[in-house]
Write an enzyme that holds these catalytic residues in place. Structure first.
Site, short mmCIF file in Angstrom:
data_model
loop_
_atom_site.label_atom_id
_atom_site.label_comp_id
_atom_site.label_asym_id
_atom_site.label_seq_id
_atom_site.Cartn_x
_atom_site.Cartn_y
_atom_site.Cartn_z
N ARG A 155 43.17 38.67 32.89
CA ARG A 155 42.83 37.25 32.96
C ARG A 155 43.57 36.45 34.03
O ARG A 155 43.33 35.25 34.14
CB ARG A 155 43.03 36.55 31.61
CG ARG A 155 42.10 37.02 30.54
CD ARG A 155 42.35 36.29 29.28
NE ARG A 155 43.75 36.43 28.92
CZ ARG A 155 44.27 36.01 27.81
NH1 ARG A 155 43.54 35.38 26.94
NH2 ARG A 155 45.55 36.18 27.55
N ASP A 156 44.46 37.05 34.78
CA ASP A 156 45.16 36.28 35.81
C ASP A 156 45.58 37.18 36.97
O ASP A 156 46.72 37.16 37.41
CB ASP A 156 46.37 35.57 35.21
CG ASP A 156 46.88 34.43 36.10
OD1 ASP A 156 46.12 33.98 36.99
OD2 ASP A 156 48.03 34.00 35.90
N ILE A 157 44.61 37.96 37.45
CA ILE A 157 44.92 38.85 38.57
C ILE A 157 44.89 38.02 39.84
O ILE A 157 43.88 37.40 40.18
CB ILE A 157 43.91 40.01 38.65
CG1 ILE A 157 44.02 40.87 37.40
CG2 ILE A 157 44.17 40.85 39.91
CD1 ILE A 157 42.96 41.92 37.29
N ASN A 161 50.79 37.83 40.88
CA ASN A 161 51.00 38.61 39.65
C ASN A 161 50.94 40.11 39.91
O ASN A 161 50.87 40.90 38.97
CB ASN A 161 49.99 38.21 38.57
CG ASN A 161 50.31 36.86 37.99
OD1 ASN A 161 51.44 36.37 38.09
ND2 ASN A 161 49.33 36.23 37.39
#
Length: 175
Positions: A155-157, A161
């Site tokens: 959900r937050d590539i 990150n």
């Protein structure tokens, strides 16, 4: 520096806070030292700044009665996700070593990954050859496959990150 951050030197169970590493929508991440293992770790604290704040005693509390249910739901979800992430064993997924509740909040202890965020790493090496890009993406996709097979999504590539370790291998962070 966040006014909500734990101060350097603060002891939380066997972990001593060294410094704040980052601030996200749902919490803060610190560099800490495990005093039992004499090991640097990343310690993520559940602290959704829009619905909770830190008290003078360092405890975390919902900002109001109306946010208490949402805060409790989010904390439980943080713990559930910590448990799932701790079950992953893949060299390109940050290793979750432990999780616990304290100070009215929840904490996730992860391996500390030295290196640089992918964006910075690439900037210093432009242009990146196709073979080098494939050598980075292949292991990351293998790691994501492990995550997806378990029924979770990252959900937050984003480049911030993904860290490039000092040995040049990539690792997914901040689920």
């Amino acid at each position: 520096m966040s006014a909500n951050a734990l101060p350097a030197g603060y002891a939380l169970q066997e972990y001593r806070i060294e410094k704040l590493l980052g601030i996200g929508g749902f919490g803060l991440t610190y560099l800490a030292t495990d005093s039992n293992l004499h090991l640097k770790v990343a310690l993520k604290e559940y602290l959704p700044g829009d619905i909770a704040s830190r008290g003078a005693d360092q405890s975390i509390k919902p900002s109001s009665e109306s946010t208490a249910e949402t805060f409790g739901w989010g904390k439980q979800r943080f713990l559930d996700e910590s448990r799932t992430l701790a079950s992953f064993r893949h060299p390109n997924i940050v290793r979750v070593m432990r999780f616990f509740e304290a100070n009215g909040s929840a904490y996730m202890v992860m391996e500390f990954v030295g290196g640089a965020p992918l964006g910075e790493w690439i900037k210093a090496r432009r242009p990146v050859a196709e073979a080098q890009a494939a050598a980075i993406l292949g292991p990351l996709l293998d790691g994501l496959e492990v995550v997806h097979r378990s029924g979770y999504l990252h959900r937050d590539i984003k480049p911030g990150n993904i860290y490039m370790r000092e040995d040049g291998t990539p690792v997914l962070l901040d689920f």
